[in-house]
Scaffold this motif. Structure first.
Motif, PDB file in Angstrom:
ATOM      1  N   ASN A  86      -1.787  10.847  -8.414  1.00 48.08           N
ATOM      2  CA  ASN A  86      -1.685  12.143  -7.745  1.00 48.08           C
ATOM      3  C   ASN A  86      -2.502  13.205  -8.484  1.00 48.08           C
ATOM      4  OD1 ASN A  86      -0.873  14.190  -6.054  1.00 48.08           O
ATOM      5  ND2 ASN A  86       1.098  14.485  -7.038  1.00 48.08           N
ATOM      6  N   THR A 138       0.841  -1.195   0.000  1.00 50.08           N
ATOM      7  CA  THR A 138       0.000   0.000   0.000  1.00 50.08           C
ATOM      8  C   THR A 138       0.877   1.246   0.000  1.00 50.08           C
ATOM      9  OG1 THR A 138      -1.787  -1.133   1.183  1.00 50.08           O
ATOM     10  CG2 THR A 138      -1.785   1.266   1.248  1.00 50.08           C
ATOM     11  N   LYS A 189      -7.932  15.689   5.199  1.00 53.52           N
ATOM     12  CA  LYS A 189      -7.246  15.823   6.480  1.00 53.52           C
ATOM     13  C   LYS A 189      -7.062  17.266   6.929  1.00 53.52           C
ATOM     14  CE  LYS A 189      -2.488  15.875   4.692  1.00 53.52           C
ATOM     15  NZ  LYS A 189      -1.144  15.289   4.801  1.00 53.52           N
ATOM     16  N   TYR A 217      -4.705   6.330  -0.081  1.00 53.09           N
ATOM     17  CA  TYR A 217      -3.972   5.069   0.065  1.00 53.09           C
ATOM     18  C   TYR A 217      -4.393   4.146  -1.077  1.00 53.09           C
ATOM     19  CZ  TYR A 217      -3.250   6.809   4.812  1.00 53.09           C
ATOM     20  OH  TYR A 217      -2.923   7.582   5.896  1.00 53.09           O
ATOM     21  N   TYR A 218      -3.415   3.659  -1.818  1.00 52.68           N
ATOM     22  CA  TYR A 218      -3.724   2.796  -2.946  1.00 52.68           C
ATOM     23  C   TYR A 218      -2.661   1.704  -3.053  1.00 52.68           C
ATOM     24  CZ  TYR A 218       0.046   5.018  -5.623  1.00 52.68           C
ATOM     25  OH  TYR A 218       1.277   5.455  -6.042  1.00 52.68           O
ATOM     26  N   ARG A 219      -2.980   0.680  -3.809  1.00 56.31           N
ATOM     27  CA  ARG A 219      -2.030  -0.408  -4.065  1.00 56.31           C
ATOM     28  C   ARG A 219      -2.275  -0.976  -5.451  1.00 56.31           C
ATOM     29  NH1 ARG A 219      -4.037  -5.656  -2.990  1.00 56.31           N
ATOM     30  NH2 ARG A 219      -1.904  -6.325  -2.571  1.00 56.31           N
ATOM     31  N   GLU A 260       2.223   6.635  -9.971  1.00 59.50           N
ATOM     32  CA  GLU A 260       2.253   7.620  -8.887  1.00 59.50           C
ATOM     33  C   GLU A 260       1.789   8.997  -9.382  1.00 59.50           C
ATOM     34  OE1 GLU A 260       4.683   5.671  -9.736  1.00 59.50           O
ATOM     35  OE2 GLU A 260       5.062   4.366  -8.009  1.00 59.50           O
ATOM     36  N   THR A 291       1.140   5.398   0.433  1.00 60.22           N
ATOM     37  CA  THR A 291       0.514   6.586   1.008  1.00 60.22           C
ATOM     38  C   THR A 291       0.811   7.780   0.116  1.00 60.22           C
ATOM     39  OG1 THR A 291       0.790   5.702   3.239  1.00 60.22           O
ATOM     40  CG2 THR A 291       0.359   8.059   3.038  1.00 60.22           C
ATOM     41  N   PRO A 303       0.168  11.737  -0.245  1.00 64.63           N
ATOM     42  CA  PRO A 303      -0.363  13.026   0.228  1.00 64.63           C
ATOM     43  C   PRO A 303      -0.862  13.850  -0.956  1.00 64.63           C
ATOM     44  CG  PRO A 303       1.865  12.607   1.072  1.00 64.63           C
ATOM     45  CD  PRO A 303       1.617  11.624  -0.035  1.00 64.63           C
ATOM     46  N   GLU A 333      -8.980  10.423   2.562  1.00 59.86           N
ATOM     47  CA  GLU A 333      -9.401  11.206   3.723  1.00 59.86           C
ATOM     48  C   GLU A 333      -9.046  12.673   3.517  1.00 59.86           C
ATOM     49  OE1 GLU A 333     -10.990  10.460   6.466  1.00 59.86           O
ATOM     50  OE2 GLU A 333     -11.149   8.280   6.220  1.00 59.86           O
ATOM     51  N   VAL A 362      -5.332  12.895   1.835  1.00 65.05           N
ATOM     52  CA  VAL A 362      -4.367  11.811   1.710  1.00 65.05           C
ATOM     53  C   VAL A 362      -5.092  10.600   1.142  1.00 65.05           C
ATOM     54  CG1 VAL A 362      -4.776  11.042   4.090  1.00 65.05           C
ATOM     55  CG2 VAL A 362      -2.648  10.418   2.934  1.00 65.05           C
TER      56      VAL A 362
END
Length: 251
Positions: A94, A48, A145, A73-75, A90, A50, A52, A143, A71
């Motif tokens: 993003n 996973t 944040k 979270y992916y995989r 990536e 993270t 930002p 999320e 933020v």
């Protein structure tokens, strides 16, 4: 070691093998044979990641400019697609994440952004998941944040919250006064029927004051009148008892 025809893939990786530029398969963790000079392996991590999502200014549906950061979270779930379908996973995630956050927040009102954050998170994740699926990626969580409000808006919201608290306090105080007035009315009815009750209440108050032993008690004229009322009440009761006794003796 790839020059010798041997490649090692870690437990959290998968190896995509290209033979003369074409995909020849995916290698599982461990060591595997490769044809020197013909085979080329690109390793893909399945852990996973993270991500930002940097803060950006967004204008909400009710025309309020706010700063929003998030933020994600992916995989990767499909090693081949994550290499063949997109140049850089990536960068792609993003950019699409920033755009999606701006679009979803921009369609919402400020109150929704502040109070329905979980709903917005789910909407952003759903949009990202549909897009990222073509790249062999699964977005696990998004999320919001950090939400920055203008100073003027913060002061306005503080005044609104203070006014709401004052309104609730006044309502509670009014309800208490109404309840107290009702109880006082009931007590007044009892005192009218039994004047001694007023005297007992006065004596109770004097007893509470005298506990401190640092107060000077002054008896007002009303207290003397209360004593006289008690005397008249006692005399009336004694006369009534005398009359009842005389009537019983005459019989």
């Amino acid at each position: 070691m790839p020059a010798l025809g041997i490649a090692i893939v870690h437990q959290y990786e998968r190896g995509v093998v290209f033979r003369l530029g074409r995909v020849r398969g995916v290698r599982d963790p461990g060591w595997c044979w490769m044809i020197p000079l013909a085979d080329h392996m690109r390793k893909v991590s399945l852990r996973t990641v993270t991500l930002p999502i940097q803060g950006q200014q967004v204008i909400t549906r009710d025309n309020v400019s706010i700063g929003v950061a998030a933020v994600a979270y992916y995989r990767r779930t499909d090693p081949v697609k994550s290499i063949v379908e997109v140049e850089s996973v990536e960068t792609a995630i993003n950019q699409i994440a920033q755009t999606t956050v701006r679009n979803v927040v921009g369609r919402s009102k400020l109150d929704q952004v502040l109070s329905e954050t979980e709903t917005l998170n789910a909407d952003i994740q759903r949009v990202l998941d549909v897009t990222a699926e073509r790249w062999g990626v699964v977005v696990q969580l998004v999320e919001l944040k950090d939400i920055e409000l203008p100073q003027a808006m913060q002061r306005a919201m503080a005044r609104e919250a203070e006014a709401e608290r004052e309104k609730r306090a006044k309502i509670i105080a009014a309800e208490g006064e109404a309840l107290s007035a009702g109880k006082l009315a009931e007590a007044a009815d009892v005192i009218v029927e039994h004047p001694v009750a007023l005297q007992l209440r006065n004596l109770q108050i004097l007893s509470e004051i005298a506990v401190e032993k640092n107060s000077t008690i002054v008896f007002p004229a009303q207290f003397i009148e209360s004593v006289r009322a008690i005397e008249r009440y006692v005399d009336a009761e004694a006369a009534a008892a005398h009359r009842n006794g005389a009537s019983a003796a005459g019989r």
